[in-house]
Write a protein that holds these residues in place. Structure first.
Motif, PDB file in Angstrom:
ATOM      1  N   ASP A  77       0.831  -1.208   0.000  1.00 16.17           N
ATOM      2  CA  ASP A  77       0.000   0.000   0.000  1.00 16.17           C
ATOM      3  C   ASP A  77       0.867   1.261   0.000  1.00 16.17           C
ATOM      4  O   ASP A  77       0.575   2.232  -0.706  1.00 16.17           O
ATOM      5  N   LYS A  78       1.942   1.256   0.785  1.00 16.09           N
ATOM      6  CA  LYS A  78       2.840   2.411   0.835  1.00 16.09           C
ATOM      7  C   LYS A  78       3.518   2.637  -0.516  1.00 16.09           C
ATOM      8  O   LYS A  78       3.657   3.776  -0.963  1.00 16.09           O
ATOM      9  N   LEU A  79       3.941   1.549  -1.169  1.00 16.03           N
ATOM     10  CA  LEU A  79       4.570   1.666  -2.482  1.00 16.03           C
ATOM     11  C   LEU A  79       3.590   2.214  -3.513  1.00 16.03           C
ATOM     12  O   LEU A  79       3.944   3.067  -4.336  1.00 16.03           O
ATOM     13  N   LEU A  80       2.367   1.723  -3.486  1.00 17.21           N
ATOM     14  CA  LEU A  80       1.346   2.201  -4.414  1.00 17.21           C
ATOM     15  C   LEU A  80       1.074   3.683  -4.195  1.00 17.21           C
ATOM     16  O   LEU A  80       1.008   4.462  -5.156  1.00 17.21           O
ATOM     17  N   GLU A  81       0.932   4.087  -2.952  1.00 16.28           N
ATOM     18  CA  GLU A  81       0.692   5.497  -2.638  1.00 16.28           C
ATOM     19  C   GLU A  81       1.856   6.357  -3.117  1.00 16.28           C
ATOM     20  O   GLU A  81       1.656   7.426  -3.705  1.00 16.28           O
ATOM     21  N   SER A  82       3.064   5.897  -2.895  1.00 13.28           N
ATOM     22  CA  SER A  82       4.252   6.625  -3.336  1.00 13.28           C
ATOM     23  C   SER A  82       4.286   6.761  -4.856  1.00 13.28           C
ATOM     24  O   SER A  82       4.610   7.820  -5.395  1.00 13.28           O
ATOM     25  N   ALA A  83       3.939   5.693  -5.557  1.00 12.17           N
ATOM     26  CA  ALA A  83       3.921   5.730  -7.017  1.00 12.17           C
ATOM     27  C   ALA A  83       2.867   6.707  -7.523  1.00 12.17           C
ATOM     28  O   ALA A  83       3.112   7.451  -8.487  1.00 12.17           O
ATOM     29  N   ILE A  84       1.712   6.714  -6.896  1.00 12.37           N
ATOM     30  CA  ILE A  84       0.642   7.630  -7.307  1.00 12.37           C
ATOM     31  C   ILE A  84       1.082   9.074  -7.101  1.00 12.37           C
ATOM     32  O   ILE A  84       0.922   9.921  -7.992  1.00 12.37           O
TER      33      ILE A  84
END
Length: 65
Positions: free
Chosen positions: A16-23
């Motif tokens: 979830d943290k990686l996805l948020e960072s990518a967004i």
């Protein structure tokens, strides 16, 4: 909570943290940068498909005719 469940929860949180960072990173990009990133990802995918085809072809036994 057993160790397996704990590890799965940690992995989900990290994902979830990686996805948020990518967004967030993508939102900071200009439209031109997004297009370039998309084109680069598309080319990488095509290169990987071609490499897979070559690897499968090389791994097949040669047939004599």
């Amino acid at each position: 909570m057993d160790e397996s469940s704990f590890i799965q929860a940690e992995l989900a949180a990290d994902s979830d943290k990686l996805l948020e960072s990518a967004i967030i990173s993508n939102l900071r990009m200009t439209p031109e940068q997004r297009i370039e990133a998309h084109e680069n990802a598309l080319q990488l995918m095509l290169d990987l498909i071609e490499a897979g085809k070559e690897a499968r072809h090389e791994s097949q036994p040669q047939r004599s005719t």
